[in-house]
Design an enzyme around this catalytic site. Structure first.
Site, PDB file in Angstrom:
ATOM      1  N   HIS A  15     -80.433  85.557  14.730  1.00 20.50           N
ATOM      2  CA  HIS A  15     -81.436  86.124  13.562  1.00 20.50           C
ATOM      3  C   HIS A  15     -81.638  84.904  12.352  1.00 20.50           C
ATOM      4  O   HIS A  15     -81.531  83.409  13.223  1.00 20.50           O
ATOM      5  CB  HIS A  15     -80.767  87.321  12.928  1.00 20.50           C
ATOM      6  CG  HIS A  15     -79.442  86.563  11.607  1.00 20.50           C
ATOM      7  ND1 HIS A  15     -80.059  87.278  10.492  1.00 20.50           N
ATOM      8  CD2 HIS A  15     -79.139  85.190  11.612  1.00 20.50           C
ATOM      9  CE1 HIS A  15     -78.195  86.659   9.494  1.00 20.50           C
ATOM     10  NE2 HIS A  15     -77.840  85.571  10.151  1.00 20.50           N
ATOM     11  N   CYS A  34     -80.821  79.621   6.932  1.00 20.67           N
ATOM     12  CA  CYS A  34     -80.291  80.230   7.618  1.00 20.67           C
ATOM     13  C   CYS A  34     -82.042  81.327   7.404  1.00 20.67           C
ATOM     14  O   CYS A  34     -81.971  81.368   8.086  1.00 20.67           O
ATOM     15  CB  CYS A  34     -79.735  81.435   6.415  1.00 20.67           C
ATOM     16  SG  CYS A  34     -78.376  81.312   6.934  1.00 20.67           S
ATOM     17  N   HIS A  40     -80.797  81.279  14.151  1.00 17.04           N
ATOM     18  CA  HIS A  40     -79.509  80.577  13.836  1.00 17.04           C
ATOM     19  C   HIS A  40     -78.728  81.835  14.894  1.00 17.04           C
ATOM     20  O   HIS A  40     -79.067  83.027  14.765  1.00 17.04           O
ATOM     21  CB  HIS A  40     -78.910  80.423  13.261  1.00 17.04           C
ATOM     22  CG  HIS A  40     -78.723  81.184  11.837  1.00 17.04           C
ATOM     23  ND1 HIS A  40     -79.385  81.390  10.745  1.00 17.04           N
ATOM     24  CD2 HIS A  40     -77.661  81.294  10.953  1.00 17.04           C
ATOM     25  CE1 HIS A  40     -79.156  82.182  10.572  1.00 17.04           C
ATOM     26  NE2 HIS A  40     -77.992  81.995  10.303  1.00 17.04           N
ATOM     27  N   HIS A  42     -74.318  84.075  14.815  1.00 17.85           N
ATOM     28  CA  HIS A  42     -73.164  84.546  14.631  1.00 17.85           C
ATOM     29  C   HIS A  42     -72.465  85.579  15.474  1.00 17.85           C
ATOM     30  O   HIS A  42     -73.332  86.832  16.436  1.00 17.85           O
ATOM     31  CB  HIS A  42     -73.513  85.216  13.022  1.00 17.85           C
ATOM     32  CG  HIS A  42     -73.879  84.317  12.328  1.00 17.85           C
ATOM     33  ND1 HIS A  42     -73.041  83.948  11.754  1.00 17.85           N
ATOM     34  CD2 HIS A  42     -75.459  85.048  11.417  1.00 17.85           C
ATOM     35  CE1 HIS A  42     -74.046  83.327  10.781  1.00 17.85           C
ATOM     36  NE2 HIS A  42     -75.573  83.599  10.354  1.00 17.85           N
ATOM     37  N   ASP A  80     -76.154  93.710  21.098  1.00 24.64           N
ATOM     38  CA  ASP A  80     -75.066  92.314  21.348  1.00 24.64           C
ATOM     39  C   ASP A  80     -76.580  91.299  21.855  1.00 24.64           C
ATOM     40  O   ASP A  80     -76.946  91.539  23.593  1.00 24.64           O
ATOM     41  CB  ASP A  80     -74.393  92.923  22.970  1.00 24.64           C
ATOM     42  CG  ASP A  80     -73.432  92.052  22.930  1.00 24.64           C
ATOM     43  OD1 ASP A  80     -73.221  90.116  21.628  1.00 24.64           O
ATOM     44  OD2 ASP A  80     -72.948  91.420  23.765  1.00 24.64           O
ATOM     45  N   HIS A  81     -76.221  89.516  22.101  1.00 26.01           N
ATOM     46  CA  HIS A  81     -76.929  88.887  22.766  1.00 26.01           C
ATOM     47  C   HIS A  81     -78.315  89.271  22.388  1.00 26.01           C
ATOM     48  O   HIS A  81     -78.857  89.130  23.145  1.00 26.01           O
ATOM     49  CB  HIS A  81     -76.530  89.051  23.906  1.00 26.01           C
ATOM     50  CG  HIS A  81     -75.314  88.290  24.416  1.00 26.01           C
ATOM     51  ND1 HIS A  81     -74.126  88.511  23.838  1.00 26.01           N
ATOM     52  CD2 HIS A  81     -75.133  86.863  24.641  1.00 26.01           C
ATOM     53  CE1 HIS A  81     -72.829  87.586  24.141  1.00 26.01           C
ATOM     54  NE2 HIS A  81     -73.314  86.728  24.467  1.00 26.01           N
ATOM     55  N   GLU A 125     -69.486  88.381   8.481  1.00 19.76           N
ATOM     56  CA  GLU A 125     -70.830  87.899   9.720  1.00 19.76           C
ATOM     57  C   GLU A 125     -69.993  86.215  10.189  1.00 19.76           C
ATOM     58  O   GLU A 125     -70.255  85.343  11.106  1.00 19.76           O
ATOM     59  CB  GLU A 125     -71.490  87.582   8.605  1.00 19.76           C
ATOM     60  CG  GLU A 125     -73.090  86.511   8.978  1.00 19.76           C
ATOM     61  CD  GLU A 125     -74.184  86.471   8.351  1.00 19.76           C
ATOM     62  OE1 GLU A 125     -75.267  87.225   8.638  1.00 19.76           O
ATOM     63  OE2 GLU A 125     -73.882  85.965   7.461  1.00 19.76           O
TER      64      GLU A 125
END
Length: 136
Positions: A15, A34, A40, A42, A80-81, A125
């Protein structure tokens, strides 16, 4: 008597924290690293907790297999991903902060549960930064 049961899950996602209506300088001042235009990622850890009365017939508050399937469909498959900003419709116009992600997850799961059940979402996070949302 009410009992809280919980299930852990995880997803990996990228994100960028920024507001489209702010220039880069202001976004950088507020969101720092960020705000990276290249995004980037998480490794999010999720705890979904359901509170309710124990069903005298089953001994369950909720069948954990049912909860597992809801989390898989509503969160893992959706997030996810993925790049949250670009690939998840809920974040088209919503900054994907941990707080907002937790609220979105809550709003996706809550309608799938019996109205008598309370829901609490805890989203990590990072191992040290996490948020908890349990409805308004």
């Amino acid at each position: 008597m009410k009992v809280k049961v919980s299930r852990k899950a995880h997803f990996n996602a990228a994100h960028r924290l920024y507001r489209k209506d702010w220039d880069f300088k202001k976004n950088d001042a507020v969101f720092g690293k960020c705000n990276n235009p290249n995004f980037h990622g998480h490794n999010y850890e999720l705890i979904v907790s359901v509170t309710g009365k124990i069903d005298p017939d089953t001994g369950y508050v909720i069948d954990m297999k049912v909860l597992k399937d809801i989390i898989k469909a509503e969160v893992e498959e959706a997030f996810d991903h993925k790049n949250l900003n670009l690939e998840v419709p809920e974040f088209k116009d919503l900054n994907p902060t941990a707080e907002n992600i937790a609220v979105v997850i809550y709003n996706k799961i809550k309608p799938k549960l019996d109205n008598k059940l309370e829901l609490e979402i805890t989203l990590y996070e990072t191992p040290r930064n996490f948020v908890t949302y349990f409805g308004e």
